[in-house]
Design a protein around this motif. Structure first.
Motif, PDB file in Angstrom:
ATOM      1  N   THR A 184      46.421 -29.388 -15.392  1.00  0.00           N
ATOM      2  CA  THR A 184      46.697 -29.798 -16.766  1.00  0.00           C
ATOM      3  C   THR A 184      46.749 -28.593 -17.691  1.00  0.00           C
ATOM      4  O   THR A 184      47.627 -28.504 -18.560  1.00  0.00           O
ATOM      5  CB  THR A 184      45.618 -30.796 -17.249  1.00  0.00           C
ATOM      6  OG1 THR A 184      45.634 -31.947 -16.408  1.00  0.00           O
ATOM      7  CG2 THR A 184      45.866 -31.207 -18.690  1.00  0.00           C
ATOM      8  N   CYS A 185      45.819 -27.644 -17.488  1.00  0.00           N
ATOM      9  CA  CYS A 185      45.840 -26.414 -18.288  1.00  0.00           C
ATOM     10  C   CYS A 185      47.166 -25.684 -18.119  1.00  0.00           C
ATOM     11  O   CYS A 185      47.790 -25.243 -19.094  1.00  0.00           O
ATOM     12  CB  CYS A 185      44.691 -25.495 -17.866  1.00  0.00           C
ATOM     13  SG  CYS A 185      43.049 -26.112 -18.258  1.00  0.00           S
ATOM     14  N   PHE A 186      47.591 -25.543 -16.865  1.00  0.00           N
ATOM     15  CA  PHE A 186      48.836 -24.830 -16.569  1.00  0.00           C
ATOM     16  C   PHE A 186      50.020 -25.506 -17.252  1.00  0.00           C
ATOM     17  O   PHE A 186      50.838 -24.857 -17.904  1.00  0.00           O
ATOM     18  CB  PHE A 186      49.048 -24.783 -15.056  1.00  0.00           C
ATOM     19  CG  PHE A 186      50.279 -24.033 -14.626  1.00  0.00           C
ATOM     20  CD1 PHE A 186      50.252 -22.662 -14.471  1.00  0.00           C
ATOM     21  CD2 PHE A 186      51.469 -24.702 -14.382  1.00  0.00           C
ATOM     22  CE1 PHE A 186      51.382 -21.970 -14.084  1.00  0.00           C
ATOM     23  CE2 PHE A 186      52.605 -24.026 -13.996  1.00  0.00           C
ATOM     24  CZ  PHE A 186      52.554 -22.645 -13.845  1.00  0.00           C
ATOM     25  N   SER A 187      50.112 -26.832 -17.108  1.00  0.00           N
ATOM     26  CA  SER A 187      51.224 -27.583 -17.681  1.00  0.00           C
ATOM     27  C   SER A 187      51.232 -27.486 -19.210  1.00  0.00           C
ATOM     28  O   SER A 187      52.278 -27.276 -19.834  1.00  0.00           O
ATOM     29  CB  SER A 187      51.164 -29.041 -17.241  1.00  0.00           C
ATOM     30  OG  SER A 187      52.144 -29.818 -17.870  1.00  0.00           O
ATOM     31  N   THR A 188      50.057 -27.635 -19.824  1.00  0.00           N
ATOM     32  CA  THR A 188      49.964 -27.615 -21.278  1.00  0.00           C
ATOM     33  C   THR A 188      50.356 -26.252 -21.835  1.00  0.00           C
ATOM     34  O   THR A 188      51.117 -26.156 -22.800  1.00  0.00           O
ATOM     35  CB  THR A 188      48.536 -27.976 -21.725  1.00  0.00           C
ATOM     36  OG1 THR A 188      48.215 -29.282 -21.255  1.00  0.00           O
ATOM     37  CG2 THR A 188      48.415 -27.934 -23.239  1.00  0.00           C
ATOM     38  N   VAL A 189      49.837 -25.181 -21.224  1.00  0.00           N
ATOM     39  CA  VAL A 189      50.148 -23.834 -21.706  1.00  0.00           C
ATOM     40  C   VAL A 189      51.633 -23.541 -21.556  1.00  0.00           C
ATOM     41  O   VAL A 189      52.270 -22.947 -22.441  1.00  0.00           O
ATOM     42  CB  VAL A 189      49.291 -22.788 -20.962  1.00  0.00           C
ATOM     43  CG1 VAL A 189      49.746 -21.380 -21.305  1.00  0.00           C
ATOM     44  CG2 VAL A 189      47.824 -22.965 -21.316  1.00  0.00           C
ATOM     45  N   ARG A 190      52.221 -23.950 -20.434  1.00  0.00           N
ATOM     46  CA  ARG A 190      53.656 -23.737 -20.233  1.00  0.00           C
ATOM     47  C   ARG A 190      54.473 -24.483 -21.283  1.00  0.00           C
ATOM     48  O   ARG A 190      55.485 -23.980 -21.777  1.00  0.00           O
ATOM     49  CB  ARG A 190      54.063 -24.177 -18.825  1.00  0.00           C
ATOM     50  CG  ARG A 190      53.604 -23.261 -17.715  1.00  0.00           C
ATOM     51  CD  ARG A 190      54.296 -21.907 -17.779  1.00  0.00           C
ATOM     52  NE  ARG A 190      55.716 -22.026 -17.552  1.00  0.00           N
ATOM     53  CZ  ARG A 190      56.287 -21.985 -16.355  1.00  0.00           C
ATOM     54  NH1 ARG A 190      55.548 -21.832 -15.275  1.00  0.00           N
ATOM     55  NH2 ARG A 190      57.587 -22.089 -16.227  1.00  0.00           N
ATOM     56  N   ARG A 191      54.055 -25.727 -21.621  1.00  0.00           N
ATOM     57  CA  ARG A 191      54.775 -26.490 -22.642  1.00  0.00           C
ATOM     58  C   ARG A 191      54.682 -25.829 -24.016  1.00  0.00           C
ATOM     59  O   ARG A 191      55.503 -26.079 -24.889  1.00  0.00           O
ATOM     60  CB  ARG A 191      54.244 -27.922 -22.722  1.00  0.00           C
ATOM     61  CG  ARG A 191      54.678 -28.817 -21.576  1.00  0.00           C
ATOM     62  CD  ARG A 191      54.556 -30.289 -21.971  1.00  0.00           C
ATOM     63  NE  ARG A 191      53.233 -30.644 -22.416  1.00  0.00           N
ATOM     64  CZ  ARG A 191      52.261 -31.064 -21.615  1.00  0.00           C
ATOM     65  NH1 ARG A 191      52.473 -31.152 -20.310  1.00  0.00           N
ATOM     66  NH2 ARG A 191      51.081 -31.387 -22.105  1.00  0.00           N
ATOM     67  N   HIS A 192      53.679 -24.994 -24.201  1.00  0.00           N
ATOM     68  CA  HIS A 192      53.536 -24.257 -25.456  1.00  0.00           C
ATOM     69  C   HIS A 192      54.242 -22.911 -25.406  1.00  0.00           C
ATOM     70  O   HIS A 192      54.095 -22.101 -26.332  1.00  0.00           O
ATOM     71  CB  HIS A 192      52.051 -24.047 -25.781  1.00  0.00           C
ATOM     72  CG  HIS A 192      51.383 -25.254 -26.380  1.00  0.00           C
ATOM     73  ND1 HIS A 192      51.063 -26.369 -25.629  1.00  0.00           N
ATOM     74  CD2 HIS A 192      50.997 -25.536 -27.662  1.00  0.00           C
ATOM     75  CE1 HIS A 192      50.490 -27.267 -26.417  1.00  0.00           C
ATOM     76  NE2 HIS A 192      50.443 -26.795 -27.643  1.00  0.00           N
ATOM     77  N   GLY A 193      55.012 -22.654 -24.354  1.00  0.00           N
ATOM     78  CA  GLY A 193      55.756 -21.404 -24.249  1.00  0.00           C
ATOM     79  C   GLY A 193      54.917 -20.214 -23.832  1.00  0.00           C
ATOM     80  O   GLY A 193      55.305 -19.059 -24.044  1.00  0.00           O
ATOM     81  N   GLY A 194      53.755 -20.483 -23.220  1.00  0.00           N
ATOM     82  CA  GLY A 194      52.859 -19.399 -22.829  1.00  0.00           C
ATOM     83  C   GLY A 194      52.643 -19.328 -21.332  1.00  0.00           C
ATOM     84  O   GLY A 194      53.391 -19.913 -20.539  1.00  0.00           O
ATOM     85  N   SER A 195      51.595 -18.600 -20.943  1.00  0.00           N
ATOM     86  CA  SER A 195      51.261 -18.455 -19.521  1.00  0.00           C
ATOM     87  C   SER A 195      49.751 -18.475 -19.355  1.00  0.00           C
ATOM     88  O   SER A 195      48.997 -18.161 -20.295  1.00  0.00           O
ATOM     89  CB  SER A 195      51.823 -17.133 -18.962  1.00  0.00           C
ATOM     90  OG  SER A 195      51.155 -16.021 -19.532  1.00  0.00           O
ATOM     91  N   ILE A 196      49.307 -18.860 -18.167  1.00  0.00           N
ATOM     92  CA  ILE A 196      47.892 -18.821 -17.817  1.00  0.00           C
ATOM     93  C   ILE A 196      47.767 -18.228 -16.419  1.00  0.00           C
ATOM     94  O   ILE A 196      48.497 -18.618 -15.511  1.00  0.00           O
ATOM     95  CB  ILE A 196      47.226 -20.219 -17.894  1.00  0.00           C
ATOM     96  CG1 ILE A 196      45.754 -20.135 -17.492  1.00  0.00           C
ATOM     97  CG2 ILE A 196      47.981 -21.248 -17.065  1.00  0.00           C
ATOM     98  CD1 ILE A 196      44.975 -21.424 -17.770  1.00  0.00           C
ATOM     99  N   THR A 197      46.893 -17.243 -16.278  1.00  0.00           N
ATOM    100  CA  THR A 197      46.666 -16.582 -14.990  1.00  0.00           C
ATOM    101  C   THR A 197      45.166 -16.504 -14.729  1.00  0.00           C
ATOM    102  O   THR A 197      44.350 -16.697 -15.637  1.00  0.00           O
ATOM    103  CB  THR A 197      47.267 -15.164 -14.977  1.00  0.00           C
ATOM    104  OG1 THR A 197      46.710 -14.406 -16.062  1.00  0.00           O
ATOM    105  CG2 THR A 197      48.784 -15.211 -15.113  1.00  0.00           C
ATOM    106  N   VAL A 198      44.802 -16.196 -13.488  1.00  0.00           N
ATOM    107  CA  VAL A 198      43.397 -16.084 -13.121  1.00  0.00           C
ATOM    108  C   VAL A 198      43.195 -14.849 -12.255  1.00  0.00           C
ATOM    109  O   VAL A 198      44.060 -14.496 -11.443  1.00  0.00           O
ATOM    110  CB  VAL A 198      42.912 -17.358 -12.378  1.00  0.00           C
ATOM    111  CG1 VAL A 198      43.687 -17.566 -11.092  1.00  0.00           C
ATOM    112  CG2 VAL A 198      41.412 -17.300 -12.114  1.00  0.00           C
TER     113      VAL A 198
END
Length: 634
Positions: free
Chosen positions: A455-469
């Motif tokens: 959900t975090c990944f999907s939400t951040v992508r929908r905001h035009g951003g990225s999430i990495t670990v």
């Protein structure tokens, strides 16, 4: 001795590349040219005086005779295509132009036949036919609903799956605009939405979206839809390829798992939410008690009212966070101070936790364009993940700073971003699991659902951003989020959301129709707007509002603005009510109101035909400001 004219005529016939013959009415050869002989591999004496039929394929003889019988003085030429058999047994295709010559009595005397080989053309036609049959077989066998449209959205071709979904024959779809198909006849808003998407595709944009429509059995189904422009050699859009697939079953499965995950997250947050909500309600209760006591003595402290209103807005903010978990929805974007969003989310998520936060926020950060509820959900999931990784407690480091993405740095477009890092000192993530950490339903926890980080990944992508670990076993994990910085301008802060209205009353004038099913809210809103200078008419549902609106229209007293609640019990509200009002007045000016601020209608109010949106609860100052702005435009 032959005359020169006859010799010239014969030479002309012999020099032709076509095979030429003359026949009696009974089909006996009178003459064949040299090309005819070479083509059939026979000498002229083997042909003259004999019937043409042995030269034709046995299966075609009857058809050729039938077509030749059509020769008449009124119809002296017949073109026939048939197979022929050569001397070596090979079968070819030929086209014969047959001209009849008739006697004074109108009877056929002779036939002149000029033929040419069309085998290559026939083979190409057969190959094309076979190719079209293969294409049609694939086109009709696929489970996806496919249609070929012209740039205006008119259906040119449609496959069998789409016909079965709509439950209509082909002629009811082909030649008509796509938005008039049976799946969309139930909703003018749905039709308008599709028209808007087709207009964008016509300009060369690839469109993909999810939608809900009715199938031919009247069942609501979810579709994954794409519209892809197809360009000609000059680069102009020549066709639109429309594809959709039924995602109802996987969507329901995903929602079931997502709901399970939300319940797990809510269980973690329940203690903190109950604590904060009880404090808020206590503040409101005490302030109201004080107001009642003061009013009995003839004086009311305005600060008590201000504080009660402030706590109402705090409760509203808390409910919006809960709705994010309970309902989800499309992002409702606003300019946000990300620092305040993070601080607010952490205050809620860390309640009852044994994690000790260390915060490091850079000053003067630009705002982001985002959905506060959904970004709060992302932070909640990261905190829950850190808590699970450190069951005995530990430090949680949260940093917020600015960052620049340069061309070629990665998948994100170049530009200014805000970087949020959340680091724990927990058990870490093994190397073999790093590549799957954001996969839906992947989890290493015995009781986990595997939906939180997805959900975090999907939400951040929908905001035009990225999430990495980044992580190593036993050394904790660091999650890094990049979100695009918004263009210059002030952010909408939480303080603004919970601040009290100006002590100076907001005023305006105009005719307002309110469609709201909650009696208390309907009358309170009417009284508030009435005191602000508006003339207000009330309706408890869309049907009543339609009657009121039509009555006012006939009296020459059109309503300036209609406020419509999105969800009305036992009647038409929201989009349905707007469709009803448009029957009376296509130019109706309507504003949507909803307590479900994360709902799709609140995210797409412009596309659905509303002039503005009011998430509940709202202040008098807010609604009056919107009403005045809309009437100023008119």
């Amino acid at each position: 001795m032959p005359s020169p004219s006859k010799d010239l005529h014969r030479s002309t016939l012999e020099d032709q590349t076509e095979f030429i013959s003359r026949l009696k009415a009974d089909g006996t050869f009178l003459y064949v040219n040299e090309v005819f002989c070479r083509y059939f591999g026979r000498k002229s004496e083997e042909l003259i005086g004999h019937s043409w039929q042995p030269c034709a394929h046995p299966e075609d003889v009857a058809r050729v005779l039938q077509e030749l019988s059509a020769l008449s003085p009124e119809n002296p030429v017949v073109v026939i295509e048939n197979r022929i058999v050569l001397e070596d047994g090979h079968i070819r295709w030929a086209q014969f132009t047959n001209r009849g010559f008739f006697g004074p009595d109108g009877k056929l005397v002779e036939v002149q036949s000029v033929g040419r080989d069309i085998t290559d053309r026939k083979q190409a036609e057969e190959a094309l036919r076979a190719s079209e049959e293969r294409f049609r077989a694939i086109f009709d066998a696929t489970f996806q609903f496919i249609g070929l449209l012209n740039p205006e959205g008119v259906v040119l071709e449609v496959n069998q799956a789409a016909l079965e979904f709509c439950g209509v024959p082909r002629e009811e779809l082909v030649g008509k605009p796509l938005w008039e198909n049976p799946a969309r006849r139930h909703s003018a808003a749905s039709q308008q939405k599709l028209q808007n998407y087709i207009a964008r595709a016509r300009r060369g944009e690839f469109i993909r979206f999810n939608d809900e429509v009715h199938n031919h059995r009247g069942q609501m189904v979810s579709l994954d839809i794409s519209i892809k422009p197809q360009c000609d050699a000059q680069g102009a859009v020549a066709y639109l390829l429309f594809e959709s697939r039924d995602i109802t079953a996987p969507r329901l499965q995903h929602e079931e798992r997502l709901n399970t995950a939300k319940l797990e997250a809510l269980g973690v947050l329940a203690g903190g939410i109950a604590h904060d909500l009880n404090n808020i309600m206590m503040c409101i209760s005490l302030n109201l008690e004080l107001i009642r006591l003061q009013s009995s003595r003839g004086a009311v402290d305005e600060e008590r009212i201000t504080d009660a209103l402030r706590n109402v807005m705090r409760a509203s903010d808390l409910s919006k966070r809960l709705l994010t978990f309970a309902k989800g929805g499309d992002p409702v974007l606003a300019r946000l101070d990300l620092e305040e969003v993070v601080r607010s989310a952490l205050a809620l998520s860390l309640t009852g936790s044994n994690l000790k936060p260390t915060l490091n926020f850079s000053p003067n950060l630009p705002p982001v364009l985002g959905d506060q509820g959904q970004l709060t959900q992302v932070i909640d999931h990261l905190v829950i993940n850190a808590r699970d990784a450190t069951p005995k407690g530990g430090a949680l480091y949260v940093t917020l700073s600015s960052a620049q993405v340069l061309p070629g740095d990665g998948l994100l477009p170049p530009g200014s971003y805000l970087k949020l890092e959340v680091r724990d000192e927990g058990c870490g993530i093994s190397r073999e699991n790093m590549g799957r950490i954001f996969d839906p339903y992947f989890t290493t926890k015995p009781s986990g659902s595997g939906i939180g980080l997805a959900t975090c990944f999907s939400t951040v992508r929908r905001h035009g951003g990225s999430i990495t670990v980044a992580s190593e076993p036993s050394k904790g994990a660091t999650f890094t989020i990049l979100l695009p910085a918004a263009a210059e301008g002030n952010a909408t802060t939480l303080a603004e959301k919970v601040s009290s209205p100006s002590s100076r009353a907001s005023t305006g004038k105009g005719r307002i129709l309110i469609i709201e099913d909650d009696v208390s809210l309907r009358h309170a809103l009417s009284e508030m707007l009435g005191l602000s200078g508006f003339h207000v008419t009330l309706a408890d549902k869309g049907e009543t509002g339609f009657t009121q609106y039509r009555k006012a229209l006939r009296a020459g007293k059109r309503f300036d603005v209609v406020l419509i609640d999105a969800t009305i019990s036992g009647g038409r509200g929201g989009v349905d009510a707007l469709e009803l009002l448009r029957r009376a007045d296509p130019k109706v000016c309507a504003v949507i109101m909803s307590g479900y601020s994360q709902s799709g209608v609140m995210a797409e109010w412009q596309e659905l035909g509303f002039r503005s949106a009011l998430p509940k609860p709202f202040t008098c100052e807010k609604v009056v400001s919107i009403l005045n702005r809309l009437m100023a435009k008119k």
